[in-house]
Scaffold this motif. Sequence first.
Motif, PDB file in Angstrom:
ATOM      1  N   UNK A  76       0.923  -1.386   0.191  1.00 46.21           N
ATOM      2  CA  UNK A  76       0.087   0.036   0.168  1.00 46.21           C
ATOM      3  C   UNK A  76       0.773   1.224  -0.029  1.00 46.21           C
ATOM      4  N   UNK A  77       1.943   1.353  -0.944  1.00 45.31           N
ATOM      5  CA  UNK A  77       3.096   2.163  -0.751  1.00 45.31           C
ATOM      6  C   UNK A  77       3.134   2.752  -2.386  1.00 45.31           C
ATOM      7  N   UNK A  78       3.271   4.037  -2.401  1.00 45.90           N
ATOM      8  CA  UNK A  78       3.819   4.567  -3.565  1.00 45.90           C
ATOM      9  C   UNK A  78       5.169   5.512  -3.133  1.00 45.90           C
ATOM     10  N   UNK A  79       6.161   5.242  -4.332  1.00 44.80           N
ATOM     11  CA  UNK A  79       7.206   5.913  -4.029  1.00 44.80           C
ATOM     12  C   UNK A  79       7.558   7.205  -5.286  1.00 44.80           C
ATOM     13  N   UNK A  80       8.526   7.981  -4.926  1.00 45.75           N
ATOM     14  CA  UNK A  80       8.755   8.895  -5.664  1.00 45.75           C
ATOM     15  C   UNK A  80      10.335   9.346  -5.651  1.00 45.75           C
ATOM     16  N   UNK A  81      10.916   8.577  -6.625  1.00 42.52           N
ATOM     17  CA  UNK A  81      12.409   8.570  -6.825  1.00 42.52           C
ATOM     18  C   UNK A  81      12.695   9.901  -7.393  1.00 42.52           C
ATOM     19  N   UNK A  82      13.538  10.796  -6.562  1.00 41.55           N
ATOM     20  CA  UNK A  82      14.233  12.090  -7.247  1.00 41.55           C
ATOM     21  C   UNK A  82      15.619  12.042  -7.445  1.00 41.55           C
ATOM     22  N   UNK A  83      15.911  12.281  -8.544  1.00 39.26           N
ATOM     23  CA  UNK A  83      17.493  12.216  -8.676  1.00 39.26           C
ATOM     24  C   UNK A  83      17.668  13.781  -9.383  1.00 39.26           C
ATOM     25  N   UNK A  84      19.020  13.881  -9.225  1.00 38.15           N
ATOM     26  CA  UNK A  84      19.734  15.166 -10.022  1.00 38.15           C
ATOM     27  C   UNK A  84      18.760  16.392  -9.348  1.00 38.15           C
ATOM     28  N   UNK A  85      18.495  16.156  -8.062  1.00 39.19           N
ATOM     29  CA  UNK A  85      17.717  17.398  -7.459  1.00 39.19           C
ATOM     30  C   UNK A  85      18.304  18.767  -7.969  1.00 39.19           C
ATOM     31  N   UNK A  86      17.381  19.776  -7.917  1.00 39.95           N
ATOM     32  CA  UNK A  86      17.844  21.059  -7.944  1.00 39.95           C
ATOM     33  C   UNK A  86      17.026  21.994  -7.094  1.00 39.95           C
ATOM     34  N   UNK A  87      17.609  23.187  -6.711  1.00 39.72           N
ATOM     35  CA  UNK A  87      17.335  24.179  -5.868  1.00 39.72           C
ATOM     36  C   UNK A  87      15.686  24.279  -6.203  1.00 39.72           C
ATOM     37  N   UNK A  88      15.245  24.493  -7.353  1.00 41.07           N
ATOM     38  CA  UNK A  88      14.003  24.747  -7.508  1.00 41.07           C
ATOM     39  C   UNK A  88      13.025  23.586  -7.583  1.00 41.07           C
ATOM     40  N   UNK A  89      13.490  22.379  -6.896  1.00 39.03           N
ATOM     41  CA  UNK A  89      12.489  21.443  -6.737  1.00 39.03           C
ATOM     42  C   UNK A  89      12.261  21.418  -5.052  1.00 39.03           C
ATOM     43  N   UNK A  90      12.933  22.334  -4.341  1.00 42.08           N
ATOM     44  CA  UNK A  90      12.540  22.651  -3.183  1.00 42.08           C
ATOM     45  C   UNK A  90      10.992  23.233  -2.895  1.00 42.08           C
ATOM     46  N   UNK A  91      10.460  22.233  -2.171  1.00 39.79           N
ATOM     47  CA  UNK A  91       9.103  22.672  -1.781  1.00 39.79           C
ATOM     48  C   UNK A  91       8.392  21.317  -0.675  1.00 39.79           C
ATOM     49  N   UNK A  92       7.204  21.612  -0.319  1.00 43.23           N
ATOM     50  CA  UNK A  92       6.766  20.353   0.430  1.00 43.23           C
ATOM     51  C   UNK A  92       6.085  19.565  -0.597  1.00 43.23           C
ATOM     52  N   UNK A  93       6.226  18.309  -0.447  1.00 46.54           N
ATOM     53  CA  UNK A  93       5.480  17.327  -1.491  1.00 46.54           C
ATOM     54  C   UNK A  93       4.496  16.642  -0.762  1.00 46.54           C
ATOM     55  N   UNK A  94       3.394  16.340  -1.235  1.00 45.06           N
ATOM     56  CA  UNK A  94       2.146  15.779  -0.991  1.00 45.06           C
ATOM     57  C   UNK A  94       1.882  14.655  -1.962  1.00 45.06           C
ATOM     58  N   UNK A  95       1.424  13.613  -1.320  1.00 39.46           N
ATOM     59  CA  UNK A  95       0.668  12.330  -2.074  1.00 39.46           C
ATOM     60  C   UNK A  95      -0.598  12.596  -1.974  1.00 39.46           C
ATOM     61  N   UNK A  96      -1.487  12.216  -2.839  1.00 36.98           N
ATOM     62  CA  UNK A  96      -2.852  12.084  -2.711  1.00 36.98           C
ATOM     63  C   UNK A  96      -3.602  11.002  -3.610  1.00 36.98           C
ATOM     64  N   UNK A  97      -4.877  10.796  -3.215  1.00 38.46           N
ATOM     65  CA  UNK A  97      -5.717  10.193  -3.977  1.00 38.46           C
ATOM     66  C   UNK A  97      -6.619  11.184  -4.545  1.00 38.46           C
TER      67      UNK A  97
END
Length: 113
Positions: A76-97
Amino acid sequence: QVQLVESGGGWVQPGESLRLSCLVSGSIFRISALGWYRQAPGQQREFVARISMGDKADYADSVKGRFTVSRDDARNTAYLQMNSLKPEDTATYYCGLEALGLWGPGTQVTVSS
């Protein structure tokens, strides 16, 4: 009651990676598409990625080639693999149905040197 909880956020330097997880309580996860969104301070929440039943994935142009969304229905889990992160990726990340309007509380990702 269905609940979603994100984890895996943190502070990284540009170019590094993080993997976010979204745990969904209840069996509804297995028949639902799950979306990842993010919101930076002073900005609107924006779409990042989505994974549907059958593992069809969609991405925002800004993360294509760098982020990968996946799901493990047995966990019952989803994943978000984030590579090559950039400063503009800075944020609060939310998952949702999205179809149900159910969202987790979010996890903070900060990319800075």
